[in-house]
Design a protein around this motif. Structure first.
Motif, PDB file in Angstrom:
ATOM      1  N   LYS B 420      35.808  95.684  23.420  1.00 42.88           N
ATOM      2  CA  LYS B 420      36.972  95.239  24.176  1.00 42.88           C
ATOM      3  C   LYS B 420      36.536  94.248  25.264  1.00 42.88           C
ATOM      4  N   ASN B 421      35.453  94.575  25.958  1.00 43.68           N
ATOM      5  CA  ASN B 421      34.954  93.694  27.004  1.00 43.68           C
ATOM      6  C   ASN B 421      34.605  92.324  26.454  1.00 43.68           C
ATOM      7  N   GLN B 426      35.654  86.326  25.860  1.00 41.87           N
ATOM      8  CA  GLN B 426      35.939  85.165  25.010  1.00 41.87           C
ATOM      9  C   GLN B 426      37.241  84.513  25.429  1.00 41.87           C
ATOM     10  N   ASP B 427      38.270  85.318  25.666  1.00 46.86           N
ATOM     11  CA  ASP B 427      39.566  84.768  26.059  1.00 46.86           C
ATOM     12  C   ASP B 427      39.442  83.943  27.326  1.00 46.86           C
ATOM     13  N   ALA B 432      39.408  78.563  30.376  1.00 45.20           N
ATOM     14  CA  ALA B 432      38.739  77.600  31.242  1.00 45.20           C
ATOM     15  C   ALA B 432      38.820  76.208  30.641  1.00 45.20           C
ATOM     16  N   ALA B 433      38.600  76.111  29.329  1.00 44.74           N
ATOM     17  CA  ALA B 433      38.650  74.799  28.675  1.00 44.74           C
ATOM     18  C   ALA B 433      40.033  74.198  28.807  1.00 44.74           C
ATOM     19  N   GLN B 514      25.474  86.464  33.189  1.00 44.96           N
ATOM     20  CA  GLN B 514      25.337  87.186  31.919  1.00 44.96           C
ATOM     21  C   GLN B 514      25.898  86.351  30.762  1.00 44.96           C
ATOM     22  N   GLU B 515      27.046  85.722  31.009  1.00 46.17           N
ATOM     23  CA  GLU B 515      27.660  84.903  29.951  1.00 46.17           C
ATOM     24  C   GLU B 515      26.743  83.762  29.534  1.00 46.17           C
ATOM     25  N   VAL B 516      26.155  83.104  30.528  1.00 46.75           N
ATOM     26  CA  VAL B 516      25.275  81.978  30.218  1.00 46.75           C
ATOM     27  C   VAL B 516      24.055  82.472  29.449  1.00 46.75           C
TER      28      VAL B 516
END
Ligand SMILES: Nc1ncnc2c1ncn2[C@@H]1O[C@H](COP(=O)(O)OP(=O)(O)OP(=O)(O)O)[C@@H](O)[C@H]1O
Ligand SMILES: [Mg+2]
Lengths: 313, 652, 292
Positions: B420-421, B426-427, B432-433, B514-516
């Motif tokens: 779920k996280n 991703q959303d 952001a784009a 973390q995302e990067v």
């Protein structure tokens, strides 16, 4: 707008101004042209070299400073590369491959983008006010036909990069054509090299179609390693992968370089509205790999052998 | 007796004559095999023909130039006779293997014909003609190879057939010897039959043994004399009985195992913790006959064992909520030697359990352990009969399976949460784009609007200077006021979207980092770099997520590029005074002292083709516009550390 | 005695030589211009030679005429009595030597003629000649009407006098199917091909129908024409022509036709070469000196 924001923007503006003055020093008469490769792969280098050779003859190269970015094939890296170039006041962007091109359209709507090596740009949704470029089309059906005549493929794996519009469009064209050739298709959508490895190992098929993608071209050796173990053929549409594929059909690189040169001249002369903003190269080259053919114990049709532009022995 | 002897002798005679007949028939067959052999040799000459034909055509192909004259007729003639030769071969062979090979040969000949035709009829394009010639020659060679291989194959077959024939002759000899031997044996048995009186009791035993073997366990014989045999009969009866008992025991054990399998399987098939507990308790009740079963599970938060589920025959329980303190239970656990134990009424431990919760004559405690830790236990009240070692084993297997199944459900829940996280992250990225695109649009629109507005204002001014009536003047005032308002909005818009204005949002720096890292992890892995992260909890701060990400991306990319041979990449976050700090260190090539002051300059790079020298200067600018700082520490050959300081900002 | 025997031997021997020479003189040599599969073609025509031999009481032999170099030269140097020519080679043979048209074979579907096509890919965006500027074109061979001369005249009629400057590139593929696949694969933008072969390829591979498109069609011309040497005895020429024309009415002849996969033959005339003649006139080329 609050006072704070206004102040902040003044600060930002000053920083920009500083940088502007700073960089003006070196590029007083030169124009900065940013070049983004969707990945560091041979075909982009080759086209770019040919393009520069033509440009050199016109003397334009003296007035242009080229800045290069060859990021890894993933969307974040493409955006990062384009942002760097925009921040340094590139006045034109040249993008190789659909991945970088798409990223560039997201990053700017003003700076002209000259793209190249994008398969069927209209269907791939590459559009924008500031877009100029060279697309290409190749008859994928032809490739499927030759494949089917060389070996009886029942299940065709179609490897497509989810992050590149060209690849998705081509995969769709291939999938649509599969029915005509009595083949079942197994669509493998991938986002990175690891996914390629996992999906290739997970699914079974009799032949693999590699669509036009910087990601896939970059990973061609690891794809080949996995597929080779199973002794099934690869067909591909990227120049530079012909050593790994049984049959390869790719656009004529010389024509692409020429068209890029023409488009680029138009843009740099600000002569943009003269003719269409888009050129589509339709000539292709067919390459048959006899080495792989022999290893797989296949016998190509006479048509293929005599029709091929090149045979790898 | 005489009759019997005559009977036996005639049987012997029949055996002899049967052997003779078989030998005769076999000899016949061998002779016909030999005829086939002779035929095969004849076929061999056809094959030679075939090869000669192919060779001739191949020679024609290479010796004849491209300006075919009458030679064409020769080629055509040769190819047609080659065709004929193959077809003749196809007429005589019938084994599927050979026809398969011949079929292949035939398709090859067809291909050969196609290629030759194409070669002969192609008139322009020398490159194509050359390739066609090569193709034809190659198919011809394949043809030759195949035909020769077939010859070899046929040769082998011939040899094989010959060997087979010899083998058959040998077989006949063996057969004759066998017949002789059997007859002898039979004679011997005849003699034996005469002493069958002695054999009769043995016969009885044999029948009994067969009965036992066929499953009639417990079958007994009755032999009274001679005495030696009576003894034997008794021993046999004893054996038969014990076999029967053994079998019953085995059957019982198997049924228990089946039960065990059913219970453990159903426990692993369900994913809900509650269902597993139900299955478990039911399973135990199925195995053991008792008045009740109570399950307690450990709650580490309160250090308590509490009742989770129970099944009782009557209402044994005085209350439904029972809890024992961890300390007491562990003491009992230790006291039992960590093993399942039966407790009786007078024992202290039983009293500790029952207290005023229930009454029990006896109590069987089964401990539930997972990874060597006590995670619960089972109380079985008033066990009927005795609990065998066998039962204990089965119960502990069920208990172990239960513990594993429970653990699995916890893992499953965990995975669901993580999925779920991931989806949420991703959303956010997509969002952001979109925002960036909208900003761009706003800037363009604002720019286009600015000019016409200026013009409108100018003209309004001009008209106002003319001699005009008050009403028109009032209208003009309104036009002017509204236009000014519009221009203001436009200016604000422009301001807002000039270059990249900061789009400040409340940011969790750790999460962004973390995302990067996730994006770059394939790269990191590929370069065989070990990644260490030490994240401290951080307060959220106002920052532009997109730009901050770009900074991290550039720093990590540089670090990775600095370690082409692999190394350790350490990423730390934490608090320093009222700032958040982020540290990216590598064990790479390091930066020489003389260029250290220059690395933040735009276009400064040491990577030649591969770099533009923009990464750090952009990062510098981004951090500066956030009111932060960026430091570097480096030692040539040892590694580099970049430290970013960001002030903690909150909404006003 | 010895002398007698010698004499007899010598006379017998010389008789044999004479007989042989006579037989050889009477052999009729018919040439075939090779098509798609020469072996099938050869086997297809074999029954016809047997049939003809029997009917005219003379040995009839087949020979394959190579398409290289000057077919006309080869025809006379090999001393042939006739040949199944293509429409261009037949035309040139009539113009350069003393041969005359005899019959034209009729295919099972009743046709004896076919045209030439100019084809492109459907997705090429080419609709007419004006879209072809700067493209690449694939011809079959200089020695074909449908694969070269017709397209040339077609372009000329559309105002293009020099293909070298109008097209980016042109080349000869050497065979009809090679031309088709050059277009299919995008190795040429425009292709020229004989219609019957184009249709055969499409029948074998129907998916191609979706990909290709015909831009222009030439007039119909015979697939092949049997021409006989004028110097043959008039009687023999008429006899051969009549036998072939009447084959379909005789039981044995019918059988042979069936094996040849032909419906029959029709009389040939100079009219069959009119299209070629017109082209030569319009291009202002002298057939006597045409080199290919
Ligand atoms: N972690 C590091 N270890 C060693 N040298 C480094 C490191 N980070 C930066 N450098 C030095 O600083 C220079 C500038 O870095 P910067 O990121 O600005 O540009 P780049 O990496 O060369 O090119 P790109 O524009 O692709 O990022 C590099 O060329 C390199 O010499
Ligand atoms: Mg960098």
């Amino acid at each position: 707008m609050t006072e704070k924001v206004r102040k902040l923007s003044v600060v930002v503006f000053l920083v920009f101004l500083f940088n502007f003055l700073f960089s003006v020093e070196s590029t007083a008469e030169e124009r900065v042209v940013g070049v983004v490769f969707s990945a560091d792969i041979p075909v982009y280098h080759e086209v770019h070299k040919k393009f520069l050779n033509k440009l050199r003859k016109t003397g334009y190269t003296k007035k242009i400073k080229f800045l290069y970015q060859k990021p890894n094939p993933d969307s974040l890296a493409w955006s990062n590369a384009v942002r760097k170039l925009i921040a340094y006041d590139a006045t034109i962007l040249i993008t190789y491959g659909s991945g970088a091109t798409e990223a560039a359209t997201y990053e700017t709507a003003n700076i002209p983008i000259v793209y190249t090596l994008v398969y069927d740009p209209v269907k791939s949704g590459i559009k924008g006010r500031n877009l100029y470029g060279v697309g290409y089309s190749i008859p994928v059906t032809s490739l499927l036909r030759y494949l089917k005549r060389t070996t009886d493929v029942k299940k065709l794996g179609v490897l497509a990069s989810e992050i590149e519009p060209s690849s998705k469009t081509q995969a769709k064209h291939v999938s649509d054509a599969c029915k005509d050739f009595n083949m079942e298709k197994v669509l493998l959508n991938v986002k990175n090299e690891e996914e390629i490895r996992i999906k290739l190992k997970l699914f079974s098929f009799d032949a693999l179609f590699i669509t036009d993608s910087a990601l896939l071209a970059k990973s061609i050796t690891s794809i080949f390693r996995i597929i080779n173990e199973r002794s099934i053929p690869i067909v591909s549409t990227i120049q530079g992968t012909e050593d790994y594929s049984l049959i390869n059909l790719h656009p004529d690189i010389d024509e692409i370089a020429n068209a890029l040169y023409r488009t680029f001249l138009k843009v740099i002369k600000e002569d943009r509205k003269v003719k269409g903003k888009r050129e589509i190269v339709q000539r292709s080259k067919l390459i048959y790999n006899m080495k792989i053919s022999k290893r797989l114990g296949l016998q190509p049709s006479i048509q293929l052998i005599t029709g091929a532009d090149r045979i790898i022995k | 007796m005489r009759n019997r002897i005559i009977k036996y002798l005639s049987i012997i005679f029949i055996f002899f004559s049967m052997g003779g007949i078989i030998a005769f028939i076999s000899t016949q067959r061998v002779t016909s095999d030999l005829k086939v052999l002779i035929n095969l040799h004849r076929v061999e000459t056809f094959r030679q023909d075939l090869i000669i034909n192919i060779k001739t055509v191949q020679n024609n192909l290479f010796t004849i130039g491209t300006t075919f004259g009458p030679e064409l007729d020769i080629i055509v003639e040769n190819v047609l006779s080659l065709d004929k030769a193959v077809n003749r071969c196809l007429e005589c062979h019938h084994s599927s293997e050979v026809t398969g090979k011949l079929d292949r040969l035939r398709t090859l000949v067809e291909k050969y014909k196609d290629a030759l035709s194409a070669f002969i009829t192609t008139t322009a394009n020398p490159e194509r003609i050359h390739r066609l010639k090569e193709v034809a020659a190659e198919i011809g060679n394949l043809l030759l190879q195949d035909a020769e291989e077939m010859t070899y194959f046929a040769h082998q077959k011939l040899q094989y057939k010959t060997e087979k024939a010899i083998e058959k002759v040998n077989k006949i000899r063996e057969l004759l010897i066998l017949v002789l031997f059997i007859t002898m044996i039979f004679g011997f048995f005849t003699a034996m039959a005469l002493t069958r009186d002695i054999v009769r009791p043995i016969e009885k035993l044999r029948i009994a043994a067969e009965k036992v073997a066929s499953g009639e366990l417990g079958y007994s014989v009755d032999i009274s004399d001679p005495p030696e045999f009576a003894h034997l009969g008794e021993s046999f009866n004893k054996m038969s009985r014990s076999l029967k008992e053994q079998q019953e025991k085995t059957l019982e054990y198997v049924s228990k195992l089946r039960e065990l399998h059913r219970i453990t399987l159903s426990m692993h098939l369900v994913t809900e913790k509650k269902n597993i507990i139900n299955e478990f308790v039911k399973g135990v009740v199925d195995v053991i006959d008792a008045d009740g079963v109570l399950l307690f599970l450990y709650n580490p938060d309160h250090d308590l064992f509490s009742l989770e589920q129970f099944i009782t025959k009557k209402s044994y329980l005085k209350r439904k909520e029972i809890k024992y303190s961890g300390e007491i239970i562990r003491k009992i656990y230790q006291g039992c030697g960590k093993k399942a134990t039966m407790l009786y009424k007078n024992e202290e431990a039983l009293r500790a359990f029952s207290e005023d919760n229930f009454e029990a004559e006896n109590l069987y405690v089964l401990w539930i352990k997972h990874k060597n830790k006590l995670s619960g236990f089972l109380l079985i009240i008033n066990v009927k009969g005795t609990i065998t070692g066998e039962d204990t084993r089965i119960l502990s297997i069920i208990a172990n399976n239960f513990a594993v199944a429970i653990e699995n459900t916890l893992l499953y829940e965990d995975i669901k949460l993580q999925m779920k996280n991931l989806k949420e992250t991703q959303d956010q990225l997509i969002q952001a784009a979109k925002l960036a695109a909208i900003g761009e649009l706003a800037a363009t629109v604002a720019h286009e609007l600015n000019n016409p507005l200026t013009t409108i204002l100018g003209y309004t001014e001009l008209i106002k200077e003319e001699e005009i009536s008050e009403t028109i003047k009032k209208d003009l005032d309104i036009i002017e006021a509204e236009s000014l308002r519009a221009r203001d909005i436009v200016r604000q818009l422009l301001e807002f979207s000039r270059k990249r204005p900061l789009q400040l949002t409340e940011l969790d720096i750790n999460e962004t980092l973390q995302e990067v890292i996730k994006f770059l992890s394939p790269n990191i892995k590929k370069s065989s770099i070990k990644l260490l992260t030490e994240f401290s909890p951080l307060p959220n701060t106002l920052a532009d997520k997109d730009q901050i990400k770009q900074v991290f991306l550039n720093l990590i990319n540089n670090a990775v590029q600095a370690m082409p041979e692999g190394g350790v990449l350490t990423i730390k976050t934490g608090l320093q005074d009222s700032n958040i700090f982020i540290e990216v260190s590598d064990t790479g090539i390091g930066i020489p002292e003389d260029i250290l002051p220059r690395i933040f300059e735009p276009f400064f790079t040491t990577k030649k083709e591969k770099g533009t020298g923009l990464g750090l200067s952009i990062s510098y600018r981004i951090i500066e516009s956030h009111g932060g700082k960026i430091y570097v520490k480096s030692q040539k050959g040892k590694g580099t550390t970049f430290k970013v300081l960001l002030p903690i900002k909150k909404h006003v | 005695m010895k002398r007698v025997i010698k004499g007899i031997l010598v006379s017998v021997f010389s008789l044999m030589v004479i007989f042989n020479a006579y037989a050889q003189d009477h052999t009729l040599l018919i040439g075939l211009i090779p098509e798609q599969n020469i072996f099938r073609q050869f086997q297809r025509f074999l029954p016809l030679t047997e049939y003809l031999s029997k009917k005219i009481d003379r040995e009839v032999k087949l020979t394959i005429l190579s398409r290289y170099g000057d077919i006309i030269d080869r025809f006379s140097s090999r001393n042939m009595d006739g040949a199944f020519f293509g429409v261009l080679t037949g035309y040139l043979a009539i113009k350069k030597m003393d041969v005359e048209p005899s019959v034209v074979p009729i295919e099972l579907d009743g046709s004896s003629e076919t045209s030439g096509y100019i084809i492109v890919r459907r997705d090429s965006g080419i609709e007419s000649v004006k879209d072809m500027q700067g493209k690449v074109i694939a011809f079959v061979d200089r020695a074909t009407v449908r694969g070269y001369l017709f397209p040339i005249i077609y372009f000329k009629r559309h105002g293009i006098n020099d293909i070298k400057t109008f097209f980016k590139e042109f080349y000869f593929t050497g065979s009809n199917d090679a031309s088709v696949y050059a277009v299919v694969d995008g190795r040429a933008d425009i292709g020229c091909v004989k219609a019957n072969i184009y249709e055969a390829i499409l029948a074998r591979d129907p998916t191609l129908r979706k990909e290709l498109k015909i831009i222009a069609t030439s007039p119909l011309m015979p697939l092949s024409v049997l021409c006989l040497k004028k110097s043959l005895p008039e009687k023999l020429k008429t006899k051969i022509t009549e036998i072939l024309l009447n084959m379909k009415n005789d039981k044995e002849g019918k059988e042979v036709l069936k094996r040849m996969e032909l419906k029959g033959f029709r009389r040939a005339s100079m009219n069959d070469f009119k299209v070629v003649d017109d082209i030569f006139r319009e291009l202002n080329i002298d057939p006597e000196t045409y080199r290919y």
